[in-house]
Every structure is written in structure tokens, then in C-alpha cells.
Motif scaffolding. Structure first.
Motif, PDB file in Angstrom:
ATOM      1  N   ARG A 177       0.818  -1.220   0.000  1.00  0.00           N
ATOM      2  CA  ARG A 177       0.000   0.000   0.000  1.00  0.00           C
ATOM      3  C   ARG A 177       0.850   1.269   0.000  1.00  0.00           C
ATOM      4  O   ARG A 177       0.366   2.344   0.328  1.00  0.00           O
ATOM      5  N   THR A 178       2.133   1.146  -0.347  1.00  0.00           N
ATOM      6  CA  THR A 178       3.015   2.310  -0.351  1.00  0.00           C
ATOM      7  C   THR A 178       2.584   3.291  -1.426  1.00  0.00           C
ATOM      8  O   THR A 178       2.410   2.929  -2.581  1.00  0.00           O
ATOM      9  N   THR A 188       2.283   5.168   3.452  1.00  0.00           N
ATOM     10  CA  THR A 188       1.386   4.088   3.037  1.00  0.00           C
ATOM     11  C   THR A 188      -0.059   4.461   3.340  1.00  0.00           C
ATOM     12  O   THR A 188      -0.340   5.186   4.294  1.00  0.00           O
ATOM     13  N   ALA A 189      -0.956   3.957   2.511  1.00  0.00           N
ATOM     14  CA  ALA A 189      -2.400   4.145   2.731  1.00  0.00           C
ATOM     15  C   ALA A 189      -2.881   3.045   3.664  1.00  0.00           C
ATOM     16  O   ALA A 189      -2.563   1.871   3.457  1.00  0.00           O
ATOM     17  N   ARG A 190      -3.631   3.410   4.687  1.00  0.00           N
ATOM     18  CA  ARG A 190      -4.217   2.426   5.602  1.00  0.00           C
ATOM     19  C   ARG A 190      -5.510   1.884   5.002  1.00  0.00           C
ATOM     20  O   ARG A 190      -6.266   2.621   4.373  1.00  0.00           O
ATOM     21  N   SER A 191      -5.777   0.619   5.238  1.00  0.00           N
ATOM     22  CA  SER A 191      -7.008   0.021   4.706  1.00  0.00           C
ATOM     23  C   SER A 191      -8.247   0.659   5.329  1.00  0.00           C
ATOM     24  O   SER A 191      -9.298   0.724   4.698  1.00  0.00           O
ATOM     25  N   ALA A 192      -8.142   1.146   6.561  1.00  0.00           N
ATOM     26  CA  ALA A 192      -9.266   1.783   7.246  1.00  0.00           C
ATOM     27  C   ALA A 192      -9.348   3.278   6.948  1.00  0.00           C
ATOM     28  O   ALA A 192     -10.181   3.980   7.508  1.00  0.00           O
ATOM     29  N   TYR A 217      -3.316   7.566   6.590  1.00  0.00           N
ATOM     30  CA  TYR A 217      -1.981   7.199   6.138  1.00  0.00           C
ATOM     31  C   TYR A 217      -1.095   6.828   7.318  1.00  0.00           C
ATOM     32  O   TYR A 217      -1.324   7.253   8.443  1.00  0.00           O
ATOM     33  N   SER A 218      -0.063   6.047   7.016  1.00  0.00           N
ATOM     34  CA  SER A 218       0.980   5.723   7.977  1.00  0.00           C
ATOM     35  C   SER A 218       2.307   6.173   7.391  1.00  0.00           C
ATOM     36  O   SER A 218       2.455   6.276   6.168  1.00  0.00           O
ATOM     37  N   TYR A 240       6.435   5.216   7.730  1.00  0.00           N
ATOM     38  CA  TYR A 240       7.388   4.251   8.263  1.00  0.00           C
ATOM     39  C   TYR A 240       8.808   4.655   7.913  1.00  0.00           C
ATOM     40  O   TYR A 240       9.076   5.112   6.800  1.00  0.00           O
TER      41      TYR A 240
END
Length: 107
Positions: free
Chosen positions: A37-38, A58-62, A65-66, A68
Motif C-alpha cells: 500500500r506504499t 502508506t495508505a491504511r485500509s481503514a 496514512y501511515s 514508516y
């Protein structure tokens, strides 16, 4: 001067003021078929004294964004509070939107 002295004033800065301090130094979208999901990889100047390289947005499924950091010896080299993740993600997304179509194809 040690790190505590350098960051003493910066450590107490409210998150809303970090946006004024941090700067995306370089960003490029993740190529199609890239890492899960980057969305993009980027370098960040968190303050004038602290730069972080090869961060991953990254895109979070919920939703949302995250952010890292890279790993070293199987361990993350940096982690971020939820509020700081929001500010970094906001800055990274803004920088990503500023890329021209030519810039997006270069990576």
C-alpha cells in the motif's frame, strides 16, 4: 553540544507548529506494482537539525496514512506519534501533489 541541548526547545514544540519547521526534501511516488500500500517514498527535514531519509508513506485500509522509517538490523530506526504521522503525511501528500507529470514518471 549534545543532542539533548540541540533538541531541547524543539521537543516541546506543539505539533501544529511542526508543519512550519518540517520540509519534504525529496519525494517520488511508488511505481505501480511496488511495495503493498506504499504511496510514496520521501526524505524529510523534521527540523533544521534532524533529517530522515527513505521514509515510506502508506495508505491504511481503514483510511488515512501511515509513515514508516527504514529498518536496520530488523528494527525500525524511528517511530512517530499519531499526531506527528498526520503532520508528516499531510506534508508528504502536499509535496506529492506538487510534482509535475514529468517528475512522476522519472522514478
Amino acid at each position: 553540544m549534545n543532542l539533548i541541548e540541540i533538541f531541547r526547545d524543539r521537543l516541546t514544540i506543539p505539533t501544529q507548529n511542526l508543519e512550519q519547521l518540517m520540509q519534504i526534501l525529496h519525494i517520488h511516488p511508488e511505481p505501480p506494482g511496488g511495495s503493498g500500500r506504499t504511496v510514496a517514498r520521501f526524505d524529510l527535514a523534521l527540523t533544521d537539525e534532524c533529517r530522515l531519509f527513505d521514509l515510506r508513506l502508506t495508505a491504511r485500509s481503514a483510511g488515512g496514512y501511515s509513515v514508516y522509517s527504514p529498518n536496520a538490523h530488523g528494527t525500525r530506526v524511528a517511530t512517530f506519534s499519531p499526531n506527528l504521522v498526520k503532520e508528516i503525511a499531510r506534508a508528504a501528500l502536499a509535496a506529492l501533489k506538487e510534482l509535475s507529470p514529468h517528475d512522476r514518471l522519472q522514478h
